[in-house]
Structures are given as structure tokens and as C-alpha cells.
Design a protein around this motif. Structure first.
Motif, short mmCIF file in Angstrom:
data_model
loop_
_atom_site.label_atom_id
_atom_site.label_comp_id
_atom_site.label_asym_id
_atom_site.label_seq_id
_atom_site.Cartn_x
_atom_site.Cartn_y
_atom_site.Cartn_z
N LEU A 40 0.49 -1.20 0.39
CA LEU A 40 -0.04 0.60 0.25
C LEU A 40 1.16 1.25 -0.58
O LEU A 40 0.21 2.25 -0.99
CB LEU A 40 -0.65 0.04 1.08
N ALA A 41 1.92 1.26 0.78
CA ALA A 41 3.33 2.54 1.35
C ALA A 41 3.17 2.81 -0.69
O ALA A 41 3.39 4.03 -1.07
CB ALA A 41 3.87 2.13 1.46
N LEU A 42 3.78 1.59 -1.30
CA LEU A 42 4.10 2.17 -2.35
C LEU A 42 3.35 2.30 -3.79
O LEU A 42 2.98 2.94 -5.00
CB LEU A 42 4.85 0.56 -3.05
N ALA A 43 2.08 1.55 -3.45
CA ALA A 43 0.81 2.05 -4.32
C ALA A 43 -0.62 3.40 -4.29
O ALA A 43 -0.02 3.83 -5.08
CB ALA A 43 -0.21 0.65 -4.63
N GLU A 44 -0.05 3.30 -3.09
CA GLU A 44 -1.32 4.27 -2.47
C GLU A 44 -0.55 6.26 -3.00
O GLU A 44 -1.28 7.49 -2.47
CB GLU A 44 -1.63 3.78 -1.09
N HIS A 45 0.84 5.64 -2.66
CA HIS A 45 1.63 7.28 -2.19
C HIS A 45 1.20 7.84 -1.22
O HIS A 45 0.72 9.21 -1.54
CB HIS A 45 1.50 8.00 -4.06
N PRO A 46 1.06 7.71 0.19
CA PRO A 46 0.20 8.57 1.42
C PRO A 46 1.37 9.40 1.11
O PRO A 46 2.86 9.78 0.87
CB PRO A 46 0.03 7.12 2.33
N ASP A 47 1.14 10.52 1.62
CA ASP A 47 2.13 11.61 2.69
C ASP A 47 2.53 11.15 4.31
O ASP A 47 3.81 11.74 4.06
CB ASP A 47 1.24 12.90 3.13
N VAL A 48 2.09 10.34 4.41
CA VAL A 48 2.77 9.59 5.70
C VAL A 48 3.11 8.53 5.92
O VAL A 48 1.24 7.96 5.72
CB VAL A 48 2.83 10.33 6.85
N VAL A 49 3.68 7.27 6.57
CA VAL A 49 3.23 5.63 7.11
C VAL A 49 3.42 6.22 8.32
O VAL A 49 4.06 6.27 8.97
CB VAL A 49 4.10 5.08 6.52
N ILE A 50 2.34 4.89 9.27
CA ILE A 50 2.76 5.11 10.26
C ILE A 50 2.57 3.81 11.21
O ILE A 50 1.35 3.07 10.05
CB ILE A 50 1.48 6.00 11.30
N ILE A 51 3.59 3.08 11.55
CA ILE A 51 4.11 1.95 11.57
C ILE A 51 4.26 1.50 12.91
O ILE A 51 4.90 1.79 13.36
CB ILE A 51 5.20 1.48 10.54
N ASP A 52 3.97 0.38 13.62
CA ASP A 52 3.58 -0.31 15.27
C ASP A 52 4.85 -1.20 14.11
O ASP A 52 5.06 -2.36 12.76
CB ASP A 52 2.98 -0.92 14.88
N ILE A 53 5.99 -2.25 15.51
CA ILE A 53 7.06 -2.28 14.93
C ILE A 53 6.71 -4.16 14.93
O ILE A 53 7.22 -4.27 14.08
CB ILE A 53 8.38 -2.31 16.04
N ASN A 54 6.04 -4.43 16.21
CA ASN A 54 5.56 -5.67 16.53
C ASN A 54 4.41 -6.45 15.10
O ASN A 54 3.37 -5.83 15.42
CB ASN A 54 5.15 -6.04 17.26
N LEU A 55 4.79 -6.87 14.27
CA LEU A 55 3.20 -6.88 13.62
C LEU A 55 3.93 -8.58 13.02
O LEU A 55 4.96 -9.14 12.95
CB LEU A 55 4.35 -6.24 11.91
N PRO A 56 2.49 -8.47 12.78
CA PRO A 56 2.22 -10.49 12.14
C PRO A 56 3.47 -10.36 10.25
O PRO A 56 3.55 -9.42 9.39
CB PRO A 56 1.16 -10.51 11.48
#
Length: 122
Positions: A40-56
Motif C-alpha cells: 500500500l505504501a508503494l501503490a497508494e503514495h500516502p503523505d505519511v506512513v505510521i507503522i507499528d514494529i511488532n507485526l505479523p
């Protein structure tokens, strides 16, 4: 309208971030895995990504690295919001490609202001 991508596997945390971002007039998209978030980050071109570290799947650090490696994600602000708060965690998170780091729990009334301060400095 500004667009934010949230990569988080905890639905309560997603709802809280959506509430905060929509109050600040962001369009919000969400992913619950690191792989989906990278896509989604590469396809949707958001202005910001907010990310958790502990992900599946791949964790937030690897997701940030993958976004950074792609030309479309090179300048994208990535902000970690995580429960990791041990010595060395901030340095490890920033060295993975994140522009900022905030510890959970967040204050939904002030988090967007903090996020935007990181974006301006990115």
C-alpha cells in the motif's frame, strides 16, 4: 486532502489512529501486516506512513527498509509508533529508515501535531 497509511495489527490502535487522523482531515488507509503495508505504501503514495514494529509476517523494521529501497518510498515520511521503549530501540528504529518514533500509548489529541512536526523535519 492528505493521506496517511497506518500499518498496525491491533484493531484498537488502528481505530484510535484513524480517529486522530480524521480529526485532522486526513484520508486514512490501513494495513494489518508488514507485507500489505509495503504494498500500500508503494501503490497508494500516502503523505505519511505510521507503522507499528511488532507485526505479523515481516516486522515494521523490515517493512520500513523495503519501502525505503523502492524509489517510490525513498522520501516518504515513516513514523514508528510502538511499545518498544528499551535502550537502543529508538536508534534501531531510526536506522531502519523511520523518520520519527513515538512510544505507545499515544494521546489522540496531540499525536497528529507530533506526526506533522516529524513530517516537516523529514
Amino acid at each position: 486532502m492528505k493521506k496517511a497509511l497506518i500499518i498496525e495489527d491491533n484493531r484498537d490502535s488502528i481505530r484510535l489512529m484513524i480517529y486522530a487522523l480524521k480529526r485532522a482531515e486526513y484520508e486514512v488507509i490501513a494495513a494489518e501486516t508488514g507485507e500489505e503495508g509495503v504494498h500500500l505504501a508503494l501503490a497508494e503514495h500516502p503523505d505519511v506512513v505510521i507503522i507499528d514494529i511488532n507485526l505479523p509476517g515481516i516486522d515494521g523494521l523490515e517493512a520500513a527498509r523495503r519501502v525505503r529501497k523502492a524509489s517510490a518510498g525513498a522520501g516518504l515520511p515513516i513514523i514508528a509508533i510502538t511499545a518498544y521503549a528499551m535502550a537502543g530501540d529508538m536508534e534501531r528504529i531510526l536506522s531502519a529508515g523511520c523518520n520519527g518514533y513515538f512510544e505507545k500509548p499515544i494521546d489522540p489529541l496531540t499525536i497528529v501535531e507530533k506526526i506533522e512536526a516529524v513530517i516537516k523535519g523529514a
